[in-house]
Design a protein around this motif. Sequence first.
Motif, PDB file in Angstrom:
ATOM      1  N   ARG A 444       6.719   6.379 -35.422  1.00  0.00           N
ATOM      2  CA  ARG A 444       7.103   7.753 -35.758  1.00  0.00           C
ATOM      3  C   ARG A 444       6.953   8.680 -34.565  1.00  0.00           C
ATOM      4  NH1 ARG A 444       4.170   7.333 -40.843  1.00  0.00           N
ATOM      5  NH2 ARG A 444       2.756   8.998 -40.204  1.00  0.00           N
ATOM      6  N   GLY A 445       6.520   8.139 -33.419  1.00  0.00           N
ATOM      7  CA  GLY A 445       6.416   8.957 -32.219  1.00  0.00           C
ATOM      8  C   GLY A 445       5.083   9.630 -32.018  1.00  0.00           C
ATOM      9  N   GLU A 446       4.038   9.249 -32.764  1.00  0.00           N
ATOM     10  CA  GLU A 446       2.732   9.869 -32.597  1.00  0.00           C
ATOM     11  C   GLU A 446       2.007   9.276 -31.388  1.00  0.00           C
ATOM     12  OE1 GLU A 446       2.530  12.339 -34.200  1.00  0.00           O
ATOM     13  OE2 GLU A 446       3.464  12.094 -36.145  1.00  0.00           O
ATOM     14  N   ASN A 447       1.072  10.050 -30.859  1.00  0.00           N
ATOM     15  CA  ASN A 447       0.274   9.629 -29.705  1.00  0.00           C
ATOM     16  C   ASN A 447      -1.004   8.978 -30.218  1.00  0.00           C
ATOM     17  OD1 ASN A 447      -0.700   9.251 -27.161  1.00  0.00           O
ATOM     18  ND2 ASN A 447      -1.255  11.376 -26.806  1.00  0.00           N
ATOM     19  N   VAL A 448      -1.035   7.669 -30.227  1.00  0.00           N
ATOM     20  CA  VAL A 448      -2.129   6.911 -30.831  1.00  0.00           C
ATOM     21  C   VAL A 448      -2.970   6.271 -29.737  1.00  0.00           C
ATOM     22  CG1 VAL A 448      -2.746   5.034 -32.401  1.00  0.00           C
ATOM     23  CG2 VAL A 448      -0.733   6.444 -32.870  1.00  0.00           C
ATOM     24  N   VAL A 449      -4.294   6.421 -29.861  1.00  0.00           N
ATOM     25  CA  VAL A 449      -5.233   5.751 -28.964  1.00  0.00           C
ATOM     26  C   VAL A 449      -6.162   4.899 -29.816  1.00  0.00           C
ATOM     27  CG1 VAL A 449      -7.055   6.023 -27.252  1.00  0.00           C
ATOM     28  CG2 VAL A 449      -5.141   7.625 -27.286  1.00  0.00           C
ATOM     29  N   ILE A 450      -6.219   3.611 -29.498  1.00  0.00           N
ATOM     30  CA  ILE A 450      -7.094   2.683 -30.211  1.00  0.00           C
ATOM     31  C   ILE A 450      -8.362   2.478 -29.389  1.00  0.00           C
ATOM     32  CG2 ILE A 450      -7.325   0.355 -31.161  1.00  0.00           C
ATOM     33  CD1 ILE A 450      -4.269   0.222 -31.307  1.00  0.00           C
ATOM     34  N   ILE A 451      -9.510   2.496 -30.059  1.00  0.00           N
ATOM     35  CA  ILE A 451     -10.775   2.160 -29.407  1.00  0.00           C
ATOM     36  C   ILE A 451     -11.256   0.835 -29.987  1.00  0.00           C
ATOM     37  CG2 ILE A 451     -13.168   2.847 -29.033  1.00  0.00           C
ATOM     38  CD1 ILE A 451     -12.321   5.726 -29.145  1.00  0.00           C
ATOM     39  N   GLU A 452     -11.412  -0.153 -29.139  1.00  0.00           N
ATOM     40  CA  GLU A 452     -11.769  -1.507 -29.568  1.00  0.00           C
ATOM     41  C   GLU A 452     -12.920  -2.020 -28.709  1.00  0.00           C
ATOM     42  OE1 GLU A 452     -12.523  -4.927 -30.992  1.00  0.00           O
ATOM     43  OE2 GLU A 452     -11.013  -3.693 -32.023  1.00  0.00           O
ATOM     44  N   ARG A 453     -13.984  -2.516 -29.353  1.00  0.00           N
ATOM     45  CA  ARG A 453     -15.169  -2.941 -28.609  1.00  0.00           C
ATOM     46  C   ARG A 453     -15.025  -4.328 -28.008  1.00  0.00           C
ATOM     47  NH1 ARG A 453     -20.040  -2.651 -32.584  1.00  0.00           N
ATOM     48  NH2 ARG A 453     -21.086  -3.116 -30.607  1.00  0.00           N
ATOM     49  N   ASP A 454     -14.163  -5.175 -28.566  1.00  0.00           N
ATOM     50  CA  ASP A 454     -13.957  -6.524 -28.043  1.00  0.00           C
ATOM     51  C   ASP A 454     -12.991  -6.458 -26.860  1.00  0.00           C
ATOM     52  OD1 ASP A 454     -12.872  -9.185 -27.611  1.00  0.00           O
ATOM     53  OD2 ASP A 454     -13.780  -9.759 -29.512  1.00  0.00           O
ATOM     54  N   ASP A 455     -13.461  -6.802 -25.670  1.00  0.00           N
ATOM     55  CA  ASP A 455     -12.638  -6.670 -24.469  1.00  0.00           C
ATOM     56  C   ASP A 455     -11.380  -7.528 -24.531  1.00  0.00           C
ATOM     57  OD1 ASP A 455     -14.379  -4.865 -23.374  1.00  0.00           O
ATOM     58  OD2 ASP A 455     -15.505  -6.357 -22.228  1.00  0.00           O
ATOM     59  N   GLU A 456     -11.486  -8.730 -25.078  1.00  0.00           N
ATOM     60  CA  GLU A 456     -10.317  -9.616 -25.149  1.00  0.00           C
ATOM     61  C   GLU A 456      -9.265  -9.047 -26.094  1.00  0.00           C
ATOM     62  OE1 GLU A 456     -11.343 -13.597 -26.080  1.00  0.00           O
ATOM     63  OE2 GLU A 456     -12.613 -13.890 -24.308  1.00  0.00           O
ATOM     64  N   VAL A 457      -9.718  -8.530 -27.228  1.00  0.00           N
ATOM     65  CA  VAL A 457      -8.783  -7.923 -28.186  1.00  0.00           C
ATOM     66  C   VAL A 457      -8.148  -6.682 -27.564  1.00  0.00           C
ATOM     67  CG1 VAL A 457      -8.573  -6.787 -30.429  1.00  0.00           C
ATOM     68  CG2 VAL A 457     -10.019  -8.803 -30.188  1.00  0.00           C
ATOM     69  N   ALA A 458      -8.962  -5.889 -26.883  1.00  0.00           N
ATOM     70  CA  ALA A 458      -8.444  -4.672 -26.251  1.00  0.00           C
ATOM     71  C   ALA A 458      -7.380  -5.008 -25.211  1.00  0.00           C
ATOM     72  CB  ALA A 458      -9.586  -3.888 -25.605  1.00  0.00           C
ATOM     73  N   GLU A 459      -7.623  -6.034 -24.427  1.00  0.00           N
ATOM     74  CA  GLU A 459      -6.660  -6.421 -23.399  1.00  0.00           C
ATOM     75  C   GLU A 459      -5.366  -6.928 -24.027  1.00  0.00           C
ATOM     76  OE1 GLU A 459      -5.358  -6.149 -19.772  1.00  0.00           O
ATOM     77  OE2 GLU A 459      -7.439  -5.686 -20.289  1.00  0.00           O
ATOM     78  N   ALA A 460      -5.487  -7.671 -25.135  1.00  0.00           N
ATOM     79  CA  ALA A 460      -4.291  -8.165 -25.821  1.00  0.00           C
ATOM     80  C   ALA A 460      -3.475  -7.008 -26.393  1.00  0.00           C
ATOM     81  CB  ALA A 460      -4.697  -9.133 -26.941  1.00  0.00           C
ATOM     82  N   LEU A 461      -4.152  -6.023 -26.967  1.00  0.00           N
ATOM     83  CA  LEU A 461      -3.451  -4.849 -27.507  1.00  0.00           C
ATOM     84  C   LEU A 461      -2.775  -4.064 -26.390  1.00  0.00           C
ATOM     85  CD1 LEU A 461      -6.143  -3.564 -30.047  1.00  0.00           C
ATOM     86  CD2 LEU A 461      -3.975  -4.667 -30.603  1.00  0.00           C
ATOM     87  N   ARG A 462      -3.469  -3.948 -25.271  1.00  0.00           N
ATOM     88  CA  ARG A 462      -2.901  -3.230 -24.124  1.00  0.00           C
ATOM     89  C   ARG A 462      -1.653  -3.940 -23.604  1.00  0.00           C
ATOM     90  NH1 ARG A 462      -7.354  -2.979 -21.440  1.00  0.00           N
ATOM     91  NH2 ARG A 462      -8.057  -0.987 -22.270  1.00  0.00           N
ATOM     92  N   ALA A 463      -1.700  -5.264 -23.599  1.00  0.00           N
ATOM     93  CA  ALA A 463      -0.551  -6.047 -23.134  1.00  0.00           C
ATOM     94  C   ALA A 463       0.657  -5.856 -24.043  1.00  0.00           C
ATOM     95  CB  ALA A 463      -0.922  -7.522 -23.050  1.00  0.00           C
TER      96      ALA A 463
END
Length: 641
Positions: A444-463
């Motif tokens: 919908r065009g919103e500016n979403v920021v996810i905070i994730e404590r698991d570094d591997e999960v965070a990197e996968a989401l970033r990718a």
Amino acid sequence: MIPGWLAASAPTIALAGAGADSNLLILVAIILALGVGAQVLGDALRVPSVLFLIIAGIVLGPKVLGLVTLDILGPALTTIVGVSVAIIVFEGAFHLKAEKLREAPTAAILMVTVGAAISFVGTTVAVQYLLAPGWGIAGTVGALLVATGPTVITPILAVVPVRDRVAAVLETEGIVNDVTAAILAVVIFKLIASQEARPEDYLVAFGERVGVGLTIGLAVAAVIWVVLARLEPNSGWTPQNARLMTLAGAVLAFAVADQIATEAGVAAVATAGVVLGNIGLPYEKEIEEFKGDVTLVVLSFVFIALAALIEIDVLFDLGLAGIGVVVITALVLRPLLVFVSTYGDRFTLREKLFVSLVGPRGIIPASVATLFALQLRNPEVAPTDPQGANVLAGTVFLVILVTVVLQGGLARQIAERLNVVPMRVLIIGGGRVGLALAERLEERGENVVIIERDDEVAEALRAEGHAVRSGDGTNADLLEAAGATRAKTLVAATGDDDANLLVAQLGRSKFEIDNVIARVNQPENVDAFQELDVRTVSSSMASAWAIDNLIERPSLANWMTELGRTGDVQEVEVTDESLVGCTIRELDRDLPNACIIGLVTREGENTVPEADFELAYGDHLTVLGRTEAVKEALQLLHPHD
């Protein structure tokens, strides 16, 4: 920037009269007062303060009140500008975080390489063929106008909360291109003055200054980090000491590097700022706040002083050819370099247009152009070229004035027109629930920021293209760094109710976020969240409601799953006085086709409104219909949102 060779060559201007010192003191006080007033006015009107600083400078200048002139400022101008630029560039670089750069690394790199080259070559050619000052002067103008700079970009982003990837590209471009423009311009200008330039000399001189700047900047950053981070806590360091040492380090890096190689100081402070801002420096928050205040003071003085020295007659003498340079620079080259740099990236067409239309020039072109113009009028250092001085200073200031007034002053209106000011949503937890919610909101065009404590999960989401901060979402500092102070919605979506409760408490008490929503995994924990006035979604109840909807109202349930794609439902509060007292019938005449007001909520009670229902201030209207029609309706009902 005050290169040593330029400072030495600037004409010595004596202060007139016995009361010159006191007059200068009063003038400085006036400038600082106007600077603070410009900041307050900019915040109130949600317009970058730079616009009001330039207006104040012109009013104080020789063509209006005549309070600020070269005779009054004298040789102190060069030193003041140099120290001020060092602080301004360092402050902007300090805020350039690695996490932010990850939002759009490819586009950022292309903007400061390919984009800078397009700007430099295109502007140089335009200036030469339209104004014919000679390739040397044209190249100097082209180099200076590569820069946008944090002095104009940061105030814009403060009032226009665009998506993180858009902000990252604009901020990176501003910091890096300030360095590129300053060094490239001084290299070209110095080699013009020597009249012994060979093509390879330009590259060698540029490389020397970048190398010196990087070396000195890294060295100063290393010393500051060792002193602040490695000394024992009982060594006496306090936040005040840390702030003063960091500020002194920035000025020292600039002065030492600039003494070794002209304009290497800009590269040095930029390097030191980026490094220190990303290595976890002690008292980092206090340092940022202090530098921001200092930057406001020096920015006010420098912009007002330089704007006062604008020679209006020179601007008019450029005529239509000067306007042509502005048009080519702002409306041809800028969009070209932006679209080339963001090709194939995750930027939407509207975001590319916004970046294309918001590229005002700032303090680096203004300060260097002023000093170069003085140089060109001084036969003791280089061949006198008054016409070249006029073209150089006039063209640069004309571009600055037009782009700051139109692109900077109207940045928020441009953003709203292009619909690139999304709602900022923080989602704590990047698991299945958090990810699914993020994907729907981003569609919908919103500016979403996810905070994730698991570094591997965070990197996968970033990718996968999501904006992600790695770390514990219950950490207040991390929430603030992720933008909690500007967030409209905070969603605690982890599988741990204790963590979700703590996140909700921080969102409510510390950051005062109005819309806090928490996922509740165990139904018996709902009461604890409701005591905080936090809206909850129980996993078991949500599943039951979804199944019930599929049984009793399958068509509606299927349509609801498509929200934000073919259709949408949005809620907006009536805060526009012109809508108070309007009936639903009157409102329907102005609403776009394919959307309706389906529900009105007043003081907690929901009503399906009749045609004669009158709206009151604070009513919440539920608008449903086709996606684009709902967006148009929201702009009509709440134009300043």
